[in-house]
Design an enzyme around this catalytic site. Structure first.
Site, PDB file in Angstrom:
ATOM      1  N   CYS A  32       0.817  -1.216   0.000  1.00  0.00           N
ATOM      2  CA  CYS A  32       0.000   0.000   0.000  1.00  0.00           C
ATOM      3  C   CYS A  32       0.857   1.275   0.000  1.00  0.00           C
ATOM      4  CB  CYS A  32      -0.913  -0.055   1.231  1.00  0.00           C
ATOM      5  SG  CYS A  32      -1.815   1.444   1.594  1.00  0.00           S
ATOM      6  N   CYS A  35       0.001   3.870   2.636  1.00  0.00           N
ATOM      7  CA  CYS A  35       0.422   3.408   3.963  1.00  0.00           C
ATOM      8  C   CYS A  35       1.869   3.804   4.226  1.00  0.00           C
ATOM      9  CB  CYS A  35       0.284   1.885   4.078  1.00  0.00           C
ATOM     10  SG  CYS A  35      -1.407   1.267   3.910  1.00  0.00           S
TER      11      CYS A  35
END
Length: 107
Positions: A32, A35
């Protein structure tokens, strides 16, 4: 130096739901990009708010049951827990300023 807690299915309830301070849980995954973008911001906040806020990380890919239990549908999702309950859910990356503004009423 960061002291963010890496949560597992075995440690989640004890460290998050029974914690003495509010706990911000970062539901994240290796793949991600947002993230990874928010990780250094969370490290800064963890250092600045130590003692008033605990920040913990939970890999949503490794622990999908917990993510599902708390309605995590996308990553990153930040859940703020107070007194064993979700007080705030933030989906997606935020700037530090916006994240702190979102958290302020709950701290």
């Amino acid at each position: 130096m960061t002291t963010m807690i890496e949560l597992t299915g075995e440690t989640f309830d004890e460290q998050v739901l029974r914690g003495g301070t509010p706990v911000l849980v970062d539901f994240w995954a290796e793949w991600c990009p947002p993230c990874r973008m928010i990780a250094p911001i969370l490290e800064e906040i963890e250092t600045e708010y130590r003692g008033r806020l605990t920040i913990a990380k939970l890999n949503g890919d490794n622990h999908p049951g917990i993510a599902q239990r708390y309605g995590v549908m996308g990553l990153p999702t930040l859940n703020l827990y107070r007194d064993g309950q979700v007080a705030l859910q933030i989906v997606g990356a935020r700037s530090k300023r916006r994240l702190l503004a979102d958290l302020a009423p709950h701290l």
